[in-house]
Every structure is written in structure tokens, then in C-alpha cells.
Design a protein around this motif. Structure first.
Motif, mmCIF file in Angstrom:
data_model
loop_
_atom_site.group_PDB
_atom_site.id
_atom_site.type_symbol
_atom_site.label_atom_id
_atom_site.label_comp_id
_atom_site.label_asym_id
_atom_site.label_seq_id
_atom_site.Cartn_x
_atom_site.Cartn_y
_atom_site.Cartn_z
ATOM 1 N N PHE A 28 -4.257 12.215 -2.621
ATOM 2 C CA PHE A 28 -4.813 12.156 -1.275
ATOM 3 C C PHE A 28 -4.376 10.841 -0.639
ATOM 4 C CE2 PHE A 28 -7.482 15.145 -3.450
ATOM 5 C CZ PHE A 28 -7.867 16.062 -2.487
ATOM 6 N N GLY A 29 -3.662 10.924 0.477
ATOM 7 C CA GLY A 29 -3.270 9.743 1.237
ATOM 8 C C GLY A 29 -4.169 9.620 2.449
ATOM 9 N N VAL A 30 -5.102 8.672 2.408
ATOM 10 C CA VAL A 30 -6.117 8.550 3.456
ATOM 11 C C VAL A 30 -5.941 7.215 4.160
ATOM 12 C CG1 VAL A 30 -8.589 8.609 3.958
ATOM 13 C CG2 VAL A 30 -7.676 9.926 2.026
ATOM 14 N N GLY A 31 -5.856 7.243 5.483
ATOM 15 C CA GLY A 31 -5.700 5.998 6.222
ATOM 16 C C GLY A 31 -5.485 6.259 7.697
ATOM 17 N N VAL A 56 -2.200 15.478 0.049
ATOM 18 C CA VAL A 56 -3.127 15.760 1.149
ATOM 19 C C VAL A 56 -3.264 14.489 1.977
ATOM 20 C CG1 VAL A 56 -5.475 16.467 1.750
ATOM 21 C CG2 VAL A 56 -4.360 17.407 -0.306
ATOM 22 N N THR A 57 -2.982 14.566 3.262
ATOM 23 C CA THR A 57 -3.013 13.376 4.105
ATOM 24 C C THR A 57 -4.005 13.559 5.248
ATOM 25 O OG1 THR A 57 -1.275 14.066 5.650
ATOM 26 C CG2 THR A 57 -0.569 13.012 3.604
ATOM 27 N N GLY A 58 -4.613 12.458 5.666
ATOM 28 C CA GLY A 58 -5.539 12.547 6.786
ATOM 29 C C GLY A 58 -6.183 11.217 7.110
ATOM 30 N N ASP A 59 -6.877 11.194 8.226
ATOM 31 C CA ASP A 59 -7.567 10.000 8.736
ATOM 32 C C ASP A 59 -9.005 10.404 9.054
ATOM 33 O OD1 ASP A 59 -8.555 7.824 10.096
ATOM 34 O OD2 ASP A 59 -7.041 7.834 11.679
ATOM 35 N N ILE A 110 -5.896 13.438 -10.389
ATOM 36 C CA ILE A 110 -6.066 13.424 -8.939
ATOM 37 C C ILE A 110 -6.240 11.972 -8.513
ATOM 38 C CG2 ILE A 110 -7.543 14.076 -6.998
ATOM 39 C CD1 ILE A 110 -8.245 16.630 -8.440
ATOM 40 N N HIS A 111 -5.479 11.538 -7.527
ATOM 41 C CA HIS A 111 -5.503 10.133 -7.105
ATOM 42 C C HIS A 111 -5.801 10.044 -5.616
ATOM 43 C CE1 HIS A 111 -4.393 5.850 -7.157
ATOM 44 N NE2 HIS A 111 -3.790 6.094 -6.000
ATOM 45 N N PHE A 112 -6.634 9.062 -5.250
ATOM 46 C CA PHE A 112 -6.938 8.802 -3.851
ATOM 47 C C PHE A 112 -6.294 7.471 -3.453
ATOM 48 C CE2 PHE A 112 -10.071 11.852 -5.091
ATOM 49 C CZ PHE A 112 -10.326 12.595 -3.939
ATOM 50 N N ALA A 113 -5.292 7.535 -2.589
ATOM 51 C CA ALA A 113 -4.593 6.346 -2.100
ATOM 52 C C ALA A 113 -5.186 5.957 -0.755
ATOM 53 C CB ALA A 113 -3.097 6.615 -1.965
ATOM 54 N N GLU A 114 -5.765 4.780 -0.685
ATOM 55 C CA GLU A 114 -6.380 4.299 0.551
ATOM 56 C C GLU A 114 -5.413 3.354 1.255
ATOM 57 O OE1 GLU A 114 -9.296 5.236 1.667
ATOM 58 O OE2 GLU A 114 -10.125 6.292 -0.089
ATOM 59 N N LEU A 115 -4.965 3.728 2.435
ATOM 60 C CA LEU A 115 -4.081 2.898 3.245
ATOM 61 C C LEU A 115 -4.893 2.275 4.373
ATOM 62 C CD1 LEU A 115 -1.135 5.429 3.353
ATOM 63 C CD2 LEU A 115 -1.171 3.300 2.065
ATOM 64 N N GLY A 155 0.815 -1.211 0.000
ATOM 65 C CA GLY A 155 0.000 0.000 0.000
ATOM 66 C C GLY A 155 0.846 1.255 0.000
ATOM 67 N N GLN A 156 1.917 1.257 0.801
ATOM 68 C CA GLN A 156 2.814 2.405 0.827
ATOM 69 C C GLN A 156 3.523 2.582 -0.512
ATOM 70 O OE1 GLN A 156 5.488 2.172 4.169
ATOM 71 N NE2 GLN A 156 3.910 2.719 5.648
ATOM 72 N N ARG A 157 3.924 1.463 -1.137
ATOM 73 C CA ARG A 157 4.590 1.554 -2.435
ATOM 74 C C ARG A 157 3.657 2.140 -3.486
ATOM 75 N NH1 ARG A 157 9.497 2.177 -3.438
ATOM 76 N NH2 ARG A 157 8.701 3.847 -4.728
ATOM 77 N N ALA A 158 2.387 1.714 -3.471
ATOM 78 C CA ALA A 158 1.406 2.253 -4.416
ATOM 79 C C ALA A 158 1.182 3.739 -4.174
ATOM 80 C CB ALA A 158 0.093 1.484 -4.291
ATOM 81 N N TYR A 159 1.178 4.133 -2.912
ATOM 82 C CA TYR A 159 1.014 5.549 -2.535
ATOM 83 C C TYR A 159 2.181 6.382 -3.067
ATOM 84 C CZ TYR A 159 0.839 9.474 0.893
ATOM 85 O OH TYR A 159 0.802 10.696 1.516
#
Length: 318
Positions: free
Chosen positions: A123-126, A251-254, A280-285, A108-112
Motif C-alpha cells: 500500500f502506497g499512501v501519501g 494499492v495507492t491512495g491519499d 503486506i507492507h504499508f509505505a507511508e509517503l 521515502g520513494q526508494r523505500a516504497y
């Protein structure tokens, strides 16, 4: 079989690596002696374990060391059919600080990280501990070192975490410093200690509260918005429209840790609004990407299960 690596450092204190391998492969026993690692057990289980060990060895050769997290992640990747790429995916460094390489430690981190390379806004959301901010900071430092951007801008909303601290004494900088301190700490861990003050003084690195972004156009900058769950939808729109030429935003957040007293979280709303916008990409961790103490993953999963149960009960009651 262990050629090319230092046996003592590879196996760890009291052969911790063997203990971790045996925990991940309970049907297989591992024994190391004279640079040879012997595996015994059912044929299928041994073949799977051999593939894991091979990837871990390659990871050790590439990165110089492996962690307990690496054993878990490589085992999961091999079981999912991604074994031949595990070492390559997990070993690529982002930046090196005082001999320590910062790298993605999970798929997941590698994809982010890859998404940050290929998109203008990510957007890094997790949940906590998934490396959202840390990896974004590393990519920002990498971009600055490669001269891909002229400056780094780090920002977050000044919102208290469920407490009322009252009026803080001192200058304006003194008042906002507690909110921005995590960003100062993160950037300090990414660069040499004597370099950061100079870059801050010259404006090459800027750390500021989100309110300071209004009215600006951010050109040739790598911009990181942290704790974005505490933005309102209006603040999120304001921030994203600061994007200038040659810039990149992360943009990061939980969304499970919103501290806003009343307003809707801008991070919750933004995917519904911008989910189909190109570049624009949304990365779900998730909990599998947490790289803190193993107990943190279990805490996150327990809270998630509790929230889902509460929502089901609320639905049944209505």
C-alpha cells in the motif's frame, strides 16, 4: 573535482546547481572554474558541503543528470548520516523510456520501491505528487519487461471528485474513459507510444474500472489499484481477494482526498485490518517525498496543519 561529468550540464542553466547548493548551505560559498569547484566557509560547514557535492557528483556519473530535488534530498541524507548511500539509493533506474530513466528521487520513494520488490501486496499512501502511482506503474512495466508477470492490470474506482457530471454520452467505454484516463496517460509515459496500443489490444495491459474486478482471479499479473481512498471497505476486500498465483498488487491512495459521499474509505480501514499480516507492507509517503513544484509541499503541509488544528478545536469543544 568535477572530472567525469559535463560541467555545463552538471551546473545547469545559469549555474542553477551552485545557487541550490548555496541555498542548502548558507555558510558556504561555491565557485566553479576549469573543472574545479571551490568551497569556502567554516571548516565544519565545508566538510558537510563537500560530502554533499561528492554524492551529487557520483549521482551525476551514475544517472547522467541531477535535479534540484536531488540537491535537496542528498543534503538531507548527508545531514541525517546517510551520505555514503545517497547516490546509490537515488541513482538506480527502474525503467528507461526514450533515454529518460525513471528512478526514485527521495528516501521515502526508494523505500516504497524496495517494498514492492520484497512484498506481494504494498500500500502506497501519501499526498499528491509523491509518485505513488507513477512508481507503481514503473515497477509494473519493469516486471513485464523482465517477464516476471504475463500482464499488467490497472484499475481505479469510478468516483467523481466532488462534482456531479451527470450522464455521459456514448458507449460504456466512453463513459468510463474520463475516470481511467490518468492511468492511460501514466502507462503511455512509461513505454514507447507504438507499443502501448498493441499491448492494450492483446490484453497484456488492461485498464478497467474496479467494478470489473469482481469474480476474477488475477494470476501472473502486476495489479495496480489507484485512488484507493475512494473504495469502500467492501470493495477493498473484493479487490485484495482477487490475488492469484504469481501476482503482485500495489494499492495507492491519499486518505486526505476521499470523494465518497457517505461510505467509509476502504483505504482508511485496511491498515487496522491487515497491518500485522505477513507479506503486506504499508509505505507511508509524506510532503518530503513530493516531486512536483516546491509549493505543493507547502500546500500539503498547510492543509495538514489546518486539519490538525480543527481536530484539536473539535476535541476541546467536546
Amino acid at each position: 573535482m568535477l572530472a567525469g561529468v559535463d560541467l555545463a550540464s552538471f551546473l545547469g542553466h545559469r549555474d542553477q546547481l551552485i545557487a541550490d547548493l548555496e541555498a542548502q548551505h548558507p555558510e558556504v560559498t561555491f565557485h566553479a572554474r576549469d573543472q574545479v569547484l571551490t568551497l569556502r566557509g567554516p571548516a565544519g560547514a565545508v566538510r558537510s558541503a563537500e560530502e554533499v557535492v561528492g554524492e551529487i557528483l557520483e549521482l551525476a556519473r551514475r544517472s547522467g543528470a541531477v535535479t534540484r530535488r536531488d540537491v535537496q534530498e542528498v543534503t538531507r541524507m548527508v545531514h541525517d548520516g546517510q551520505g555514503p548511500t545517497a547516490a546509490q539509493m537515488l541513482s538506480e533506474p527502474i525503467v528507461s523510456v526514450r533515454g529518460h530513466a525513471v528512478r526514485a528521487q527521495t528516501r521515502g520513494q526508494r523505500a516504497y520501491v524496495d517494498a514492492i520488490d520484497s512484498h506481494t501486496i504494498v500500500f502506497g499512501v501519501g499526498p499528491a505528487g509523491t509518485g505513488k502511482t507513477y512508481l507503481a506503474m514503473a515497477k509494473a512495466v519493469q516486471a513485464l519487461q523482465r517477464r516476471e508477470v504475463a500482464k499488467i492490470i490497472l484499475t481505479r474506482p469510478a468516483v467523481e471528485a466532488g462534482e456531479r457530471l451527470g450522464y455521459l454520452p456514448g458507449t460504456l467505454e466512453d463513459k468510463i474513459d474520463p475516470y481511467l484516463r490518468p492511468l492511460f496517460d501514466a502507462i503511455g509515459s512509461m513505454m514507447d507510444a507504438d507499443v502501448v496500443p498493441k499491448l492494450l489490444a492483446s490484453g497484456t495491459i488492461e485498464v478497467a474500472p474496479l467494478a470489473y474486478m469482481r469474480g476474477r482471479t488475477l494470476n501472473e499479473s502486476f495489479v495496480v489499484l489507484d485512488e484507493a481512498q475512494n473504495t469502500t471497505p467492501e470493495q477493498m476486500k473484493m479487490f485484495l481477494t482477487r490475488l492469484g498465483y504469481g501476482s503482485k498488487m500495489v494499492v495507492t491512495g491519499d486518505v486526505t482526498q476521499v470523494d465518497l459521499p457517505i461510505a467509509t474509505s476502504g483505504l482508511r480501514a485496511v491498515k487496522r485490518i491487515l497491518g500485522d499480516v505477513e507479506d503486506i507492507h504499508f509505505a507511508e509517503l509524506g510532503s518530503d517525498d513530493i516531486v512536483r513544484h516546491n509549493l505543493v509541499s507547502r500546500i500539503v503541509d498547510a492543509y495538514s496543519a489546518f486539519d490538525q488544528s480543527a481536530q484539536r478545536q473539535k476535541g476541546d469543544a467536546s
